[in-house]
Design a protein around this motif. Structure first.
Motif, short mmCIF file in Angstrom:
data_model
loop_
_atom_site.label_atom_id
_atom_site.label_comp_id
_atom_site.label_asym_id
_atom_site.label_seq_id
_atom_site.Cartn_x
_atom_site.Cartn_y
_atom_site.Cartn_z
N PHE A 90 -11.41 -30.18 -0.63
CA PHE A 90 -11.68 -29.41 0.57
C PHE A 90 -11.74 -30.35 1.76
N ASP A 91 -11.27 -29.86 2.91
CA ASP A 91 -11.41 -30.56 4.18
C ASP A 91 -12.52 -29.89 4.97
N ASP A 92 -12.97 -30.55 6.03
CA ASP A 92 -14.07 -30.00 6.83
C ASP A 92 -13.77 -28.63 7.42
N ASP A 93 -12.49 -28.33 7.66
CA ASP A 93 -12.16 -27.04 8.26
C ASP A 93 -11.85 -25.96 7.22
N ASP A 94 -11.89 -26.32 5.92
CA ASP A 94 -11.68 -25.34 4.86
C ASP A 94 -12.93 -24.49 4.66
N GLU A 95 -12.71 -23.26 4.20
CA GLU A 95 -13.83 -22.40 3.85
C GLU A 95 -14.33 -22.77 2.46
N ILE A 96 -15.63 -22.63 2.26
CA ILE A 96 -16.24 -22.93 0.97
C ILE A 96 -15.80 -21.90 -0.06
N ARG A 97 -15.36 -22.41 -1.21
CA ARG A 97 -14.92 -21.60 -2.34
C ARG A 97 -15.43 -22.28 -3.62
N LEU A 98 -15.05 -21.71 -4.76
CA LEU A 98 -15.38 -22.28 -6.06
C LEU A 98 -14.90 -23.72 -6.13
N THR A 99 -15.68 -24.60 -6.67
CA THR A 99 -15.51 -26.05 -6.86
C THR A 99 -15.79 -26.86 -5.60
N ALA A 100 -16.29 -26.22 -4.55
CA ALA A 100 -16.67 -26.99 -3.36
C ALA A 100 -17.98 -27.72 -3.64
N LEU A 101 -18.08 -28.92 -3.11
CA LEU A 101 -19.31 -29.70 -3.16
C LEU A 101 -19.82 -29.77 -1.73
N VAL A 102 -20.98 -29.16 -1.48
CA VAL A 102 -21.46 -28.91 -0.13
C VAL A 102 -22.71 -29.74 0.16
N THR A 103 -22.75 -30.32 1.35
CA THR A 103 -23.94 -31.03 1.82
C THR A 103 -24.50 -30.26 3.00
N LEU A 104 -25.82 -30.05 2.99
CA LEU A 104 -26.52 -29.42 4.10
C LEU A 104 -27.33 -30.48 4.83
N ASP A 105 -27.67 -30.20 6.09
CA ASP A 105 -28.40 -31.18 6.88
C ASP A 105 -29.88 -31.31 6.49
N ASP A 106 -30.36 -30.47 5.57
CA ASP A 106 -31.78 -30.53 5.20
C ASP A 106 -32.09 -31.70 4.27
N ASP A 107 -31.08 -32.18 3.49
CA ASP A 107 -31.33 -33.26 2.53
C ASP A 107 -30.00 -33.85 2.10
N ALA A 108 -29.64 -35.01 2.66
CA ALA A 108 -28.36 -35.63 2.35
C ALA A 108 -28.31 -36.18 0.93
N ARG A 109 -29.47 -36.27 0.25
CA ARG A 109 -29.49 -36.77 -1.13
C ARG A 109 -29.23 -35.68 -2.14
N LEU A 110 -29.07 -34.43 -1.68
CA LEU A 110 -28.81 -33.29 -2.56
C LEU A 110 -27.54 -32.59 -2.11
N LYS A 111 -26.63 -32.39 -3.05
CA LYS A 111 -25.40 -31.64 -2.77
C LYS A 111 -25.38 -30.42 -3.67
N TYR A 112 -24.64 -29.42 -3.26
CA TYR A 112 -24.53 -28.17 -4.01
C TYR A 112 -23.10 -28.01 -4.49
N PHE A 113 -22.93 -27.84 -5.80
CA PHE A 113 -21.61 -27.62 -6.37
C PHE A 113 -21.48 -26.14 -6.69
N ILE A 114 -20.45 -25.50 -6.14
CA ILE A 114 -20.21 -24.08 -6.41
C ILE A 114 -19.41 -23.99 -7.71
N GLY A 115 -20.06 -23.53 -8.78
CA GLY A 115 -19.42 -23.47 -10.08
C GLY A 115 -19.46 -22.06 -10.65
N PRO A 116 -18.72 -21.86 -11.75
CA PRO A 116 -18.65 -20.52 -12.35
C PRO A 116 -19.85 -20.17 -13.24
N GLY A 117 -20.74 -21.12 -13.47
CA GLY A 117 -21.91 -20.87 -14.32
C GLY A 117 -22.85 -22.04 -14.26
N ALA A 118 -23.86 -22.03 -15.14
CA ALA A 118 -24.85 -23.11 -15.24
C ALA A 118 -25.69 -23.23 -13.97
N ALA A 119 -25.98 -22.11 -13.35
CA ALA A 119 -26.77 -22.12 -12.11
C ALA A 119 -28.11 -22.78 -12.34
#
Length: 161
Positions: free
Chosen positions: A82-111
């Motif tokens: 993904f590039d910065d201008d892409d929309e978030i979809r499955l398999t995106a690894l997302v960083t939020l400004d609340d905690d740079a040490r934690l990223k969120y992986f959008i996956g099909p299971g194992a929430a």
């Protein structure tokens, strides 16, 4: 993060799911054995050990099926970059400004699974989760609301890979 790194992350998720599957299968076998063992027969109407063990075995069997479905979904998963201008979809690894040490992986299971990967913690979320629903379709710079300790907190998307 390259596709190779994302494949490594997915492999780590698969290994974690396989370990969970082995554990839950063993627990399910133990609960089934306890429920069906001749010494577990109720001695009176208040003796519910066998019944409770049966409920536990049933619940653990459902959990085994859920893990098996997640495993298959991850084995079939094709990650994308993904590039910065892409929309978030499955398999995106997302960083939020609340905690740079934690990223969120959008996956099909194992929430809820949290892994240590490349010196950061990665929390797996699904598109069906409240956070996943907020993130899908968003891009870098957009804002969402996080629920933290019962309080809505604003956060911005700072990176997508």
């Amino acid at each position: 993060m390259s596709i190779i790194s994302k494949n490594s992350l997915i492999h780590q998720i698969i290994l974690s799911l396989e370990a969970d599957l082995d554990t839950v299968k063993a627990q399910a076998r133990g609960a089934h054995d306890a429920a069906t063992h001749e010494e577990s027969a109720a001695e009176n109407k208040y003796d519910t050990f066998s019944l409770e063990s049966g409920y536990l075995a049933s619940g653990l069997s459902r959990r085994v099926r859920e893990i098996e479905q997640s495993l298959q979904a991850y084995r079939d998963l094709a990650p994308r970059a993904f590039d910065d201008d892409d929309e978030i979809r499955l398999t995106a690894l997302v960083t939020l400004d609340d905690d740079a040490r934690l990223k969120y992986f959008i996956g099909p299971g194992a929430a809820g699974l949290v892994l240590s990967f490349e010196q950061v913690d990665v929390r797996v979320i699904t598109p069906q989760s409240p956070l996943g629903q907020q993130l899908l379709g968003k891009a870098v710079g957009e804002d969402i609301m996080l629920m933290q300790k019962g309080v809505q907190t604003p956060a911005s998307i700072t990176d997508i890979v």
